[in-house]
Write a protein that holds these residues in place. Structure first.
Motif, PDB file in Angstrom:
ATOM      1  N   VAL A 180     -11.558   5.541  -6.579  1.00  0.00           N
ATOM      2  CA  VAL A 180     -13.163   5.384  -6.492  1.00  0.00           C
ATOM      3  C   VAL A 180     -13.509   3.918  -6.562  1.00  0.00           C
ATOM      4  O   VAL A 180     -14.321   3.303  -5.929  1.00  0.00           O
ATOM      5  N   GLU A 181     -12.713   3.070  -7.353  1.00  0.00           N
ATOM      6  CA  GLU A 181     -12.741   1.603  -7.538  1.00  0.00           C
ATOM      7  C   GLU A 181     -12.376   0.904  -6.117  1.00  0.00           C
ATOM      8  O   GLU A 181     -12.711  -0.230  -5.871  1.00  0.00           O
ATOM      9  N   GLN A 182     -11.508   1.531  -5.352  1.00  0.00           N
ATOM     10  CA  GLN A 182     -11.446   1.109  -3.825  1.00  0.00           C
ATOM     11  C   GLN A 182     -12.261   1.636  -2.913  1.00  0.00           C
ATOM     12  O   GLN A 182     -11.803   1.643  -1.675  1.00  0.00           O
ATOM     13  N   ASN A 183     -13.136   2.385  -3.214  1.00  0.00           N
ATOM     14  CA  ASN A 183     -14.330   2.935  -2.141  1.00  0.00           C
ATOM     15  C   ASN A 183     -13.312   3.758  -1.376  1.00  0.00           C
ATOM     16  O   ASN A 183     -13.646   4.225  -0.079  1.00  0.00           O
ATOM     17  N   GLY A 184     -12.407   4.705  -2.107  1.00  0.00           N
ATOM     18  CA  GLY A 184     -11.537   5.696  -1.121  1.00  0.00           C
ATOM     19  C   GLY A 184     -10.573   5.221  -0.206  1.00  0.00           C
ATOM     20  O   GLY A 184      -9.924   5.865   0.323  1.00  0.00           O
ATOM     21  N   ARG A 185     -10.319   4.013  -0.433  1.00  0.00           N
ATOM     22  CA  ARG A 185      -9.205   3.584   0.585  1.00  0.00           C
ATOM     23  C   ARG A 185      -8.071   3.518  -0.108  1.00  0.00           C
ATOM     24  O   ARG A 185      -7.643   3.804  -1.078  1.00  0.00           O
ATOM     25  N   VAL A 186      -6.831   3.970   0.883  1.00  0.00           N
ATOM     26  CA  VAL A 186      -5.696   3.918   0.336  1.00  0.00           C
ATOM     27  C   VAL A 186      -4.569   3.173   1.378  1.00  0.00           C
ATOM     28  O   VAL A 186      -4.577   3.346   2.657  1.00  0.00           O
ATOM     29  N   TYR A 187      -3.959   2.211   0.595  1.00  0.00           N
ATOM     30  CA  TYR A 187      -3.291   1.139   1.207  1.00  0.00           C
ATOM     31  C   TYR A 187      -2.083   1.847   1.956  1.00  0.00           C
ATOM     32  O   TYR A 187      -1.426   2.651   1.147  1.00  0.00           O
ATOM     33  N   LEU A 188      -1.648   1.346   3.107  1.00  0.00           N
ATOM     34  CA  LEU A 188      -0.248   1.910   3.577  1.00  0.00           C
ATOM     35  C   LEU A 188       0.814   1.692   2.831  1.00  0.00           C
ATOM     36  O   LEU A 188       1.474   2.564   2.428  1.00  0.00           O
ATOM     37  N   GLU A 189       0.753   0.517   1.817  1.00  0.00           N
ATOM     38  CA  GLU A 189       1.915   0.254   0.822  1.00  0.00           C
ATOM     39  C   GLU A 189       2.173   1.311  -0.255  1.00  0.00           C
ATOM     40  O   GLU A 189       3.038   1.821  -0.440  1.00  0.00           O
ATOM     41  N   GLU A 190       0.672   2.006  -0.615  1.00  0.00           N
ATOM     42  CA  GLU A 190       0.727   2.768  -1.434  1.00  0.00           C
ATOM     43  C   GLU A 190       1.427   4.490  -0.991  1.00  0.00           C
ATOM     44  O   GLU A 190       2.100   5.036  -1.508  1.00  0.00           O
ATOM     45  N   ILE A 191       1.064   4.553   0.538  1.00  0.00           N
ATOM     46  CA  ILE A 191       1.424   5.634   1.315  1.00  0.00           C
ATOM     47  C   ILE A 191       3.137   5.725   1.274  1.00  0.00           C
ATOM     48  O   ILE A 191       3.862   6.714   0.978  1.00  0.00           O
ATOM     49  N   LYS A 192       3.402   4.540   1.605  1.00  0.00           N
ATOM     50  CA  LYS A 192       5.123   4.239   1.682  1.00  0.00           C
ATOM     51  C   LYS A 192       5.702   4.651   0.340  1.00  0.00           C
ATOM     52  O   LYS A 192       6.852   5.602   0.420  1.00  0.00           O
ATOM     53  N   LYS A 193       5.197   4.164  -0.795  1.00  0.00           N
ATOM     54  CA  LYS A 193       5.783   4.227  -1.906  1.00  0.00           C
ATOM     55  C   LYS A 193       5.700   5.855  -2.449  1.00  0.00           C
ATOM     56  O   LYS A 193       6.774   6.359  -2.889  1.00  0.00           O
ATOM     57  N   ASP A 194       4.453   6.228  -2.282  1.00  0.00           N
ATOM     58  CA  ASP A 194       4.268   7.792  -2.473  1.00  0.00           C
ATOM     59  C   ASP A 194       5.266   8.699  -2.043  1.00  0.00           C
ATOM     60  O   ASP A 194       5.817   9.684  -2.573  1.00  0.00           O
ATOM     61  N   LEU A 195       5.424   8.615  -0.786  1.00  0.00           N
ATOM     62  CA  LEU A 195       5.994   9.351   0.017  1.00  0.00           C
ATOM     63  C   LEU A 195       7.596   9.048   0.151  1.00  0.00           C
ATOM     64  O   LEU A 195       8.514   9.727   0.856  1.00  0.00           O
ATOM     65  N   ASN A 196       8.071   7.553  -0.176  1.00  0.00           N
ATOM     66  CA  ASN A 196       9.224   7.366  -0.241  1.00  0.00           C
ATOM     67  C   ASN A 196       9.809   7.534   1.206  1.00  0.00           C
ATOM     68  O   ASN A 196      10.908   7.902   1.438  1.00  0.00           O
ATOM     69  N   ILE A 197       9.208   6.859   2.087  1.00  0.00           N
ATOM     70  CA  ILE A 197       9.877   6.955   3.592  1.00  0.00           C
ATOM     71  C   ILE A 197       9.396   5.375   4.097  1.00  0.00           C
ATOM     72  O   ILE A 197       8.584   4.555   3.758  1.00  0.00           O
ATOM     73  N   PRO A 198      10.130   5.008   4.948  1.00  0.00           N
ATOM     74  CA  PRO A 198      10.195   3.649   5.709  1.00  0.00           C
ATOM     75  C   PRO A 198       8.738   3.383   6.315  1.00  0.00           C
ATOM     76  O   PRO A 198       8.132   4.383   6.920  1.00  0.00           O
ATOM     77  N   MET A 199       8.274   2.354   6.127  1.00  0.00           N
ATOM     78  CA  MET A 199       6.931   1.645   6.852  1.00  0.00           C
ATOM     79  C   MET A 199       6.808   2.270   8.235  1.00  0.00           C
ATOM     80  O   MET A 199       5.732   2.766   8.675  1.00  0.00           O
ATOM     81  N   PRO A 200       7.918   2.096   9.188  1.00  0.00           N
ATOM     82  CA  PRO A 200       7.750   2.541  10.577  1.00  0.00           C
ATOM     83  C   PRO A 200       7.201   3.889  10.697  1.00  0.00           C
ATOM     84  O   PRO A 200       6.530   4.376  11.588  1.00  0.00           O
ATOM     85  N   LYS A 201       7.907   4.797   9.857  1.00  0.00           N
ATOM     86  CA  LYS A 201       7.560   6.336   9.875  1.00  0.00           C
ATOM     87  C   LYS A 201       6.124   6.265   9.315  1.00  0.00           C
ATOM     88  O   LYS A 201       5.425   7.390   9.653  1.00  0.00           O
ATOM     89  N   VAL A 202       5.606   5.657   8.229  1.00  0.00           N
ATOM     90  CA  VAL A 202       4.359   5.591   7.758  1.00  0.00           C
ATOM     91  C   VAL A 202       3.515   5.576   8.995  1.00  0.00           C
ATOM     92  O   VAL A 202       2.417   6.080   8.933  1.00  0.00           O
ATOM     93  N   SER A 203       3.446   4.363   9.592  1.00  0.00           N
ATOM     94  CA  SER A 203       2.680   3.965  10.676  1.00  0.00           C
ATOM     95  C   SER A 203       2.565   4.971  11.679  1.00  0.00           C
ATOM     96  O   SER A 203       1.586   5.188  12.086  1.00  0.00           O
ATOM     97  N   GLU A 204       3.940   5.650  12.162  1.00  0.00           N
ATOM     98  CA  GLU A 204       3.720   6.570  13.025  1.00  0.00           C
ATOM     99  C   GLU A 204       2.954   8.098  12.744  1.00  0.00           C
ATOM    100  O   GLU A 204       2.138   8.401  13.542  1.00  0.00           O
TER     101      GLU A 204
END
Length: 108
Positions: free
Chosen positions: A46-70
């Motif tokens: 809520v404090e980020q207005n519902g934004r989820v940063y790619l770095e958080e996604i990478k960390k949560d899913l434990n996958i490389p950034m190129p795969k996150v981007s894909e």
């Protein structure tokens, strides 16, 4: 934030969609899990207005950034989310679209 849509409203929404083929596209288990996680994380940020940063996604899913981007690009192409650049932090974030929330709800 849980969506309180009745079955009748859901059916009406189903009929309103112009591209009927998108309704019948079934999410893969992987897509569904990621979309659910993103929605949950967006609702919690809520404090980020519902934004989820790619770095958080990478960390949560434990996958490389190129795969996150894909993955994010594919979901962006489907209209389930949108990604943008935060001008203050210069970091990329995603926002879940209504189409993404509806798709997840229909899949469930």
């Amino acid at each position: 934030m849980e969506n309180n849509i009745t079955n009748g409203e859901l059916f009406d929404k189903f009929l309103e969609l112009s591209d009927m083929s998108s309704i019948f596209k079934i999410l893969s288990r992987f897509e569904y899990v990621i979309l659910r996680k993103l929605i949950k994380k967006a609702d919690e940020n809520v404090e980020q207005n519902g934004r989820v940063y790619l770095e958080e996604i990478k960390k949560d899913l434990n996958i490389p950034m190129p795969k996150v981007s894909e993955i994010i690009q594919a979901m962006n192409d489907e209209g389930w989310l949108a990604w943008n650049l935060d001008s203050n932090t210069r970091k990329t974030y995603i926002e879940i679209t209504e189409n993404g929330r509806e798709k997840c709800l229909l899949q469930r």
